[in-house]
Design a protein around this motif. Sequence first.
Motif, PDB file in Angstrom:
ATOM      1  N   LYS A  55      11.639   1.712 -39.157  1.00  0.00           N
ATOM      2  CA  LYS A  55      10.712   2.706 -39.773  1.00  0.00           C
ATOM      3  C   LYS A  55      11.366   3.947 -39.652  1.00  0.00           C
ATOM      4  CE  LYS A  55       6.210   0.417 -39.710  1.00  0.00           C
ATOM      5  NZ  LYS A  55       6.579  -1.016 -39.285  1.00  0.00           N
ATOM      6  N   GLN A  58       9.890   7.825 -40.591  1.00  0.00           N
ATOM      7  CA  GLN A  58       9.547   8.286 -41.840  1.00  0.00           C
ATOM      8  C   GLN A  58       7.975   8.234 -41.958  1.00  0.00           C
ATOM      9  OE1 GLN A  58      12.574   8.796 -41.605  1.00  0.00           O
ATOM     10  NE2 GLN A  58      13.172   6.569 -41.713  1.00  0.00           N
ATOM     11  N   ILE A  84      11.385   9.049 -49.302  1.00  0.00           N
ATOM     12  CA  ILE A  84      11.547   8.041 -48.638  1.00  0.00           C
ATOM     13  C   ILE A  84      11.512   6.796 -49.344  1.00  0.00           C
ATOM     14  CG2 ILE A  84       9.942   6.734 -46.830  1.00  0.00           C
ATOM     15  CD1 ILE A  84       9.045   9.541 -45.780  1.00  0.00           C
ATOM     16  N   ALA A  86      10.948   2.439 -49.257  1.00  0.00           N
ATOM     17  CA  ALA A  86      10.456   1.534 -48.343  1.00  0.00           C
ATOM     18  C   ALA A  86      10.451   0.157 -49.124  1.00  0.00           C
ATOM     19  CB  ALA A  86       8.828   1.686 -48.126  1.00  0.00           C
ATOM     20  N   TYR A 191      12.083   1.710 -43.822  1.00  0.00           N
ATOM     21  CA  TYR A 191      12.084   2.681 -44.410  1.00  0.00           C
ATOM     22  C   TYR A 191      13.093   3.644 -44.292  1.00  0.00           C
ATOM     23  CZ  TYR A 191       6.793   1.504 -44.517  1.00  0.00           C
ATOM     24  OH  TYR A 191       5.670   0.837 -44.631  1.00  0.00           O
TER      25      TYR A 191
END
Length: 211
Positions: A55, A58, A84, A86, A191
């Motif tokens: 991650k 983020q 961002i 994902a 992310y």
Amino acid sequence: LSPGYYLPRIAYTEPDFARFHQTVKAAVETKTPMLYTLTWNDFGEDTDIAPSLNKGPQLLTVMRHYNAWFHAGKEPPVAEESVILAYPVAHQAAMKTRSPDWAARDGRAATGARWKAPEYTPKMFYWAKLKSPQRITVDGVGSAQLPAGVSMGVLGLIQAAGAVNARWNDKVVALPPVAPDGGVENPRFRYVDLAHPPVLSAQRASASWVR
């Protein structure tokens, strides 16, 4: 976040930023005095919002924006840009969990409207806060024209592949690839902030989480 994926009646939750955005928006509009966000912060299950290998920071960037909005009662201005992405860490050969059906609980019909999440597909989500309209493109996935301010959505489906490049703001960012086989597993998501791209190495690209 998806704690309890090992239980037969618990379902996965995809990182759809719009769900959280609409929750905070409704809370502000109705002058809700308190908003409670649950996270297990379990690095082994990948149910954390803390900085981690998958991650980075983020989710804290996203949470910081919505905390400021909730406490001030209005959306904060864009001080620093973020885009961002994902997406799944690995392709899942089979899913251990089901899509949630919020009308059923403990085998009994629940009151209220019936809503069922779509079946799992390996999608790439985005959340952006920008000072001016800009376009992002991810090779083999899709592209989107992003407005100024905060926006979110789905770029498209992403499959297991080698190097994947994202293009934004005259930059080309190499993304960590989706591993070819995650086995029978609860989906884990990665992310990446294109404004602060990761430094890739063989070790970072192959690791799935950090404890």
